[in-house]
Design a protein around this motif. Sequence first.
Motif, mmCIF file in Angstrom:
data_model
loop_
_atom_site.group_PDB
_atom_site.id
_atom_site.type_symbol
_atom_site.label_atom_id
_atom_site.label_comp_id
_atom_site.label_asym_id
_atom_site.label_seq_id
_atom_site.Cartn_x
_atom_site.Cartn_y
_atom_site.Cartn_z
ATOM 1 N N UNK A 92 8.507 12.866 0.382
ATOM 2 C CA UNK A 92 8.461 11.488 0.891
ATOM 3 C C UNK A 92 8.587 11.461 2.408
ATOM 4 N N UNK A 93 9.437 12.308 2.946
ATOM 5 C CA UNK A 93 9.595 12.380 4.402
ATOM 6 C C UNK A 93 8.295 12.825 5.053
ATOM 7 N N UNK A 94 7.652 13.820 4.480
ATOM 8 C CA UNK A 94 6.376 14.297 5.005
ATOM 9 C C UNK A 94 5.321 13.196 4.955
ATOM 10 N N UNK A 95 5.270 12.473 3.845
ATOM 11 C CA UNK A 95 4.288 11.397 3.671
ATOM 12 C C UNK A 95 4.501 10.318 4.727
ATOM 13 N N UNK A 96 5.721 9.898 4.920
ATOM 14 C CA UNK A 96 6.015 8.853 5.905
ATOM 15 C C UNK A 96 5.678 9.346 7.312
ATOM 16 N N UNK A 97 5.975 10.597 7.594
ATOM 17 C CA UNK A 97 5.705 11.145 8.916
ATOM 18 C C UNK A 97 4.208 11.200 9.223
ATOM 19 N N UNK A 98 3.429 11.488 8.201
ATOM 20 C CA UNK A 98 1.977 11.575 8.394
ATOM 21 C C UNK A 98 1.408 10.191 8.520
ATOM 22 N N UNK A 103 0.835 -1.205 0.000
ATOM 23 C CA UNK A 103 0.000 0.000 0.000
ATOM 24 C C UNK A 103 0.860 1.242 0.000
ATOM 25 N N UNK A 104 1.921 1.234 0.808
ATOM 26 C CA UNK A 104 2.811 2.394 0.862
ATOM 27 C C UNK A 104 3.458 2.633 -0.498
ATOM 28 N N UNK A 105 3.914 1.557 -1.134
ATOM 29 C CA UNK A 105 4.553 1.672 -2.448
ATOM 30 C C UNK A 105 3.571 2.206 -3.491
ATOM 31 N N UNK A 106 2.317 1.810 -3.383
ATOM 32 C CA UNK A 106 1.283 2.251 -4.321
ATOM 33 C C UNK A 106 0.910 3.717 -4.101
ATOM 34 N N UNK A 107 0.790 4.136 -2.846
ATOM 35 C CA UNK A 107 0.293 5.471 -2.539
ATOM 36 C C UNK A 107 1.366 6.557 -2.509
ATOM 37 N N UNK A 108 2.606 6.215 -2.239
ATOM 38 C CA UNK A 108 3.659 7.224 -2.106
ATOM 39 C C UNK A 108 3.794 8.122 -3.331
ATOM 40 N N UNK A 109 3.848 7.578 -4.553
ATOM 41 C CA UNK A 109 3.959 8.472 -5.720
ATOM 42 C C UNK A 109 2.747 9.391 -5.871
ATOM 43 N N UNK A 122 3.040 13.494 -5.628
ATOM 44 C CA UNK A 122 2.519 14.374 -6.679
ATOM 45 C C UNK A 122 1.566 15.426 -6.087
ATOM 46 N N UNK A 123 0.690 15.000 -5.190
ATOM 47 C CA UNK A 123 -0.258 15.927 -4.566
ATOM 48 C C UNK A 123 0.495 16.992 -3.766
ATOM 49 N N UNK A 124 1.469 16.570 -2.968
ATOM 50 C CA UNK A 124 2.243 17.523 -2.174
ATOM 51 C C UNK A 124 3.023 18.495 -3.050
ATOM 52 N N UNK A 125 3.545 18.011 -4.171
ATOM 53 C CA UNK A 125 4.286 18.899 -5.079
ATOM 54 C C UNK A 125 3.373 19.997 -5.615
ATOM 55 N N UNK A 126 2.104 19.685 -5.825
ATOM 56 C CA UNK A 126 1.161 20.688 -6.313
ATOM 57 C C UNK A 126 0.801 21.710 -5.253
ATOM 58 N N UNK A 127 0.778 21.294 -4.007
ATOM 59 C CA UNK A 127 0.400 22.190 -2.908
ATOM 60 C C UNK A 127 1.589 23.001 -2.412
ATOM 61 N N UNK A 128 2.745 22.378 -2.371
ATOM 62 C CA UNK A 128 3.959 23.050 -1.905
ATOM 63 C C UNK A 128 5.016 23.029 -2.985
ATOM 64 N N UNK A 129 4.967 23.971 -3.930
ATOM 65 C CA UNK A 129 5.875 23.946 -5.080
ATOM 66 C C UNK A 129 7.364 23.930 -4.721
ATOM 67 N N UNK A 130 7.756 24.453 -3.557
ATOM 68 C CA UNK A 130 9.171 24.456 -3.176
ATOM 69 C C UNK A 130 9.625 23.146 -2.566
#
Length: 55
Positions: free
Chosen positions: A49-55, A24-30, A34-42
Amino acid sequence: MNGLLIGELDQLPEEERKASHPARREYLAPLWTHVLAGVGPGLDTSEAKIVIIAV
């Protein structure tokens, strides 16, 4: 297959549910990266990936 892991997860016995976690992690991480890149362009991919794992 991955859609089944997400949608029918509650139907699996506990042992199989735990075993499915890496898939599931491997499937959802990309997707979330992508979603985070759209919200936080920097935010670069490594940081996302660090943010995703932390959440």
